[in-house]
Structure formats: structure tokens, C-alpha cells
Design an enzyme around this catalytic site. Sequence first.
Site, PDB file in Angstrom:
ATOM      1  N   HIS A   1      37.067  51.200   7.830  1.00 28.61           N
ATOM      2  CA  HIS A   1      36.019  51.596   8.763  1.00 28.61           C
ATOM      3  C   HIS A   1      36.373  51.044  10.141  1.00 28.61           C
ATOM      4  O   HIS A   1      37.005  49.993  10.264  1.00 28.61           O
ATOM      5  CB  HIS A   1      34.669  51.115   8.261  1.00 28.61           C
ATOM      6  CG  HIS A   1      34.268  51.798   6.989  1.00 28.61           C
ATOM      7  ND1 HIS A   1      33.308  52.772   6.934  1.00 28.61           N
ATOM      8  CD2 HIS A   1      34.751  51.670   5.727  1.00 28.61           C
ATOM      9  CE1 HIS A   1      33.197  53.207   5.690  1.00 28.61           C
ATOM     10  NE2 HIS A   1      34.067  52.558   4.936  1.00 28.61           N
TER      11      HIS A   1
ATOM     12  N   HIS B   1      34.521  58.683  11.788  1.00 26.69           N
ATOM     13  CA  HIS B   1      35.554  57.784  12.302  1.00 26.69           C
ATOM     14  C   HIS B   1      36.606  58.556  13.095  1.00 26.69           C
ATOM     15  O   HIS B   1      37.784  58.203  13.070  1.00 26.69           O
ATOM     16  CB  HIS B   1      36.247  57.042  11.149  1.00 26.69           C
ATOM     17  CG  HIS B   1      35.338  56.160  10.350  1.00 26.69           C
ATOM     18  ND1 HIS B   1      35.659  55.706   9.085  1.00 26.69           N
ATOM     19  CD2 HIS B   1      34.113  55.633  10.639  1.00 26.69           C
ATOM     20  CE1 HIS B   1      34.677  54.950   8.622  1.00 26.69           C
ATOM     21  NE2 HIS B   1      33.731  54.893   9.550  1.00 26.69           N
TER      22      HIS B   1
END
Length: 623
Positions: free
Chosen positions: A599, A556
Site C-alpha cells: 500500500h 494506488h
Amino acid sequence: MSDRRNSAQDDASKHSYRMIVALEDVADKSFDYVIAGGGTAGLTLAARLTEDPNTSVLVLEAGGENVDDPLLLRPALYGAHFGQDMYSWSHQTVPQKHADGQQMPWARGKGLGGSSGINFFIWNKPPAEDVNDFERLGNPGWNWEHLHEEVRHVEGFTRPPDEMLQQNKVRPGLWQLGSEGPVKVAFPPAIDAIDVAFHEALFKLGIPPAPNPMGGDPNGFFLGPSSHDAKTYTRSYATTAYYLPNKDRPNLNVLVHAHVVRVLTAPAVHSNELTATGVEFLFERKRYAVNAKKEVLVCAGALKSPQVLELSGIGDPEALKKIGVPVNIDLPGVGANVQDHLLISMGFELKDNPSHLTFDMLADPAIGAEHLRLHESLRGLHTRGMNGYAILPVNALTPNAQKIYENAKSSVAKKLPTASPGLQDQYKIELSRLKYGRPGTEFIMLAAHFSQPNPPKPNKKYISLHAGNFHCLSRGTIHCTTADPMQDPAYDPHCLEEDVDLQILVEGMMYLRKVAAMSPMKEIISQEVNPGPLVEDGNYEQMRDFVKKHLWSCWHTSSSCSMFPREKGGVVDPSLKVYGTTNLRVVDLSVIPISVAGHTQAIVYGVAERAAKIITGKLDVLH
């Protein structure tokens, strides 16, 4: 998972690829907008911009088309794409001196759809206050209310049957999802008892259900949906959502296997800024150029967008000097402020129970074939996902939370005098997140062996419990080491440079052991495999060593072209325009100025949707 990977690769080898447009349709031609990168953000932008039939758009994607490929579409193939050149870029960090010297894999999606085509299907949203931090850092309008509105436009959520909702106590807050958007979002038709047990154990340890996990308050445990199309239980991603429905538009042009090298610029007519006139790209090892009549949009992702800017002479003069690129715009923030989510995993072997389905079972060829047949009738493992989550503040995990905060405060105090103004502002926010108990630690349950170092045994079932630190204090860099565009920059996230990042992960692992020892989890688990005997119960120093050796990235990575005021180290303004230019923007995860506890798939779509409105004049964020 290697057997499943090989099986999927056999499927992929049967797929044939075609050119979407030919090189001669692109080279030296002109388009209104040239988009560098056909990933999640790039395809979203292309679809929105070409809604105007009078607007021409060219997307240049370095990977292939990869359309209708079972390896991308079929769920449950977690990690099957990594290490396969057709599907992923096998980037690696430089050795991380604070993480036992390991070079961490930073795989990213290769081909149309980018990382939305190889991710783990997770669809969730961060705490509202994390997104409001974007605005606090000097970006008017970049707040939860506005970004969440864009994400809801993306979502095509299918409500599950009432029976499944009642059985698994799915909370109404999840209905803050859009239902008409192009990216399909769904729960599996059935939730495995292991997910339910995970949440029951957390509840017995005092963790509450999250009040509104999809509406800005995920503090607690919850069941989350996946980016699955409920009609087929296949992947819904940027290609299926934004490209394929619009591919026949005559004003949408896509060239694959076209690797963008740099942005071409010229002095602006009415200012001392630069105007992007086009881009240079590689195709079959030869260089070509294409012209942009309106704008160039860099959507190469947090790992590659800084490289494109630096090779264009936009960045820190010291970094450009090292690679022999003349300085066009002095912008030290390019490739700075890099942030990532860190994860550490525990592995558990399950007691024999034929009712439990785990993804390890697919390694058996006969079982794998059976579940392919089941998938045709929307049953079996290929309809399942990662659905069990908890996002918690540090003070919910450990009585050491105040000590961790004091350690962080002391470390920050030493760095503040030499930190950039933008980083100073971030440090204050990060300390506030810790002090006031904002959720930033994530727990995830995956019904598969996904931990190190001890391997799985044949014919056994496993689960992995992951502890993630999504509010890391460490800040890294991404800078070119050469002017060769085919060479990766030096990826240095500075993992665990701030010891507080390690402390939080260690506390997370200690807490997961409590979860595993709590009913009903303890009745399911046979033994702990990782760390197992490598870490004695309660031995903090052994756990520190384990985390440093086996830490991994959540993939990420963000903030390498941060949206800040220029005087505070920013790269783009709130309209995502690169400082010092009239018509060059960056649109991807690199622009968010501070990381979020969630996320990032939904965030990227939301940023691209908002960018499209800004570019087309439907939204004015500067006035």
C-alpha cells in the site's frame, strides 16, 4: 455501510469551515514556493520547507479545510467518504473493455490531507527489491535504503503492550518503524480472533510468517499496524501530522477551494529551458495568478498532475493538439506508463458468535452508539483496523506459476519492438519479478461485507478476503480531452489488457477458497456469499468471468509522470524536476517509475520527505 455513512455525514454537517488565508493575500502576490495541491505530499513539503523562517510557501488546495471532522478522524468508517463531494473526488475510468466494460471508481481525497484523509489507514511497506527497481530504471539514489530512511523519519510508531504481542505472535521485524515521526502508527489494543484464524489457515497451507514485513521482506503473512494515533485511536494523516502542528508559522500560507489550472512559464535566462514563474488557479469560478520566486511544486496526485502539466503545454504533442493547447515542452511521457493495483473480493457470512466483532455491526444504530461510547475509553470497533495481510509470490499460490510466466514472456516479446525504452526496461523487471518468485500478490482480511454482487443480510456478520495483484503488466494513460480544467481527463488504466494480470487474480481467488476451507477458518464461516454459487469450485472460466465483472481498483494509481531518463520516456529526473524546466517539480505518487507490492501511503510520505531535502539542497541526487 450506508447507515454508518449517513451517521458520519450528520456529524460532518455540524462542522464549520474557515479560510486559512484570503484570496487577496494570494492573488498576484509572490511566494518562494507555490505548491499545487494540499494533499499528502503537498502538506509534507510545505511543513518541511517552512522550517526555514526566511522561506515563504503557498499551498493551493482545490478542496476544503475539513479539520477536526469526525468523518475523517474516526476509524472503522471504511468507504464512508466516497460519493460525498465534501470529502472525495468521484473520478471514474473510461469503460474497461478487458474488464467487462465497467467504469471503475477512482475516488481520491478532497481537501487538506488529500487521500491520507480518506484511505483505509493501512500502513505497510513494499519489498526492498521493488524500491530498488526505481534505481535500476535509471534513478541513482532512489533505492530501499534511502527511501526507507525517509519513511522512518515519518513514522511515530507506538509499541503495543507485551501481552498483545505474545498473544498474537507479532514478530520483531515490525520494530523497523520509526518512533519519533509526525505520522502516528499503531496496532489496535486487541486483535480479533478472525485475523489470527486467517493467518493460522495460511500457515497450514504452507505459507510462512513474513521474515521482516516492515523492513523490506514482507514475503509471507503478518499483522500490520494502521495510521492511528494510539492516544486517541483517531486518524493520523497529513493534516494532523504536518499541517496542524505548523499552521501558525507566518511563512506558511494555505488557500483552500483554489483549483490549480496550469503552471505559468517563461524562457529561462541562461538556457533553452523554461522557468516556472507561477500558477494560474480558479477561485469561485474566476481565474487568478500567483507568482513563484523559486519553484513551483506540482503535488496534485497521479490522477491530476498529468492534467496540470498538459494544460501548461507540457506533454505529448499529439495529446496537446487534441485539446488546442500550444506545446511548450515536448514530453511524451506525461500521462503515460500509468499503473494501478487491482483487487478482487470474496465475501463470507460468519457463524453466529457474539465474541466476533465486525464492522457490519455498526449499521445497527444502537450498536453504533455503543461503540462511539466505547471509543471514548479506547475500546471497541473504532480502535480496530485492517491488520491481517499476506504478500506472496505467484509460485506460492499455484502450480501454474511457470505457465503464467511463459504467457507473460510471450506477450512481452510481441510488444518489445514498439515499446519505449523505459517500458522495455520495465518489462524486463516485471518478468524477473515473476520468474524469480518475488512477492507481488496480496491477501487482505477485512471484518466486514465488502464484496459483490450479493448484498449482506440484516443482523449477520461478514468478512471479506481480498486478492490483489500489485505487479500488473498492463500500462495505461491519463490524457486531457478538453482544455477545461474542471473536466476530468480520460482515465484509462487498460485494466487486464495483459491477460497475465487476470490469470494471477483468478489464481488468487482460487487460493482464497482453500484458505476459507482450512481450519480454523472453516469453523468460523457459515457460507460463501460472493462469488458463492456464481462460480463452481474449480471452474476456472467462471472465475475469470467473475473477476472481470467485479474487479476494483485499490486506489494506488501511480507513475503517470514517471522518473526515468528523458530519452526513455521520463517526465522528471531523479531530483523530480520536469525535463525542459529549471524550477518545476512533481512530487507525488505519479513519479515512481514502477509499481510496488505494498500500500502506497508510506511511500508518498517518503517521496515528499526526500524531495524536501533535494529542494533545500540538503541532498544532491544528480552528482
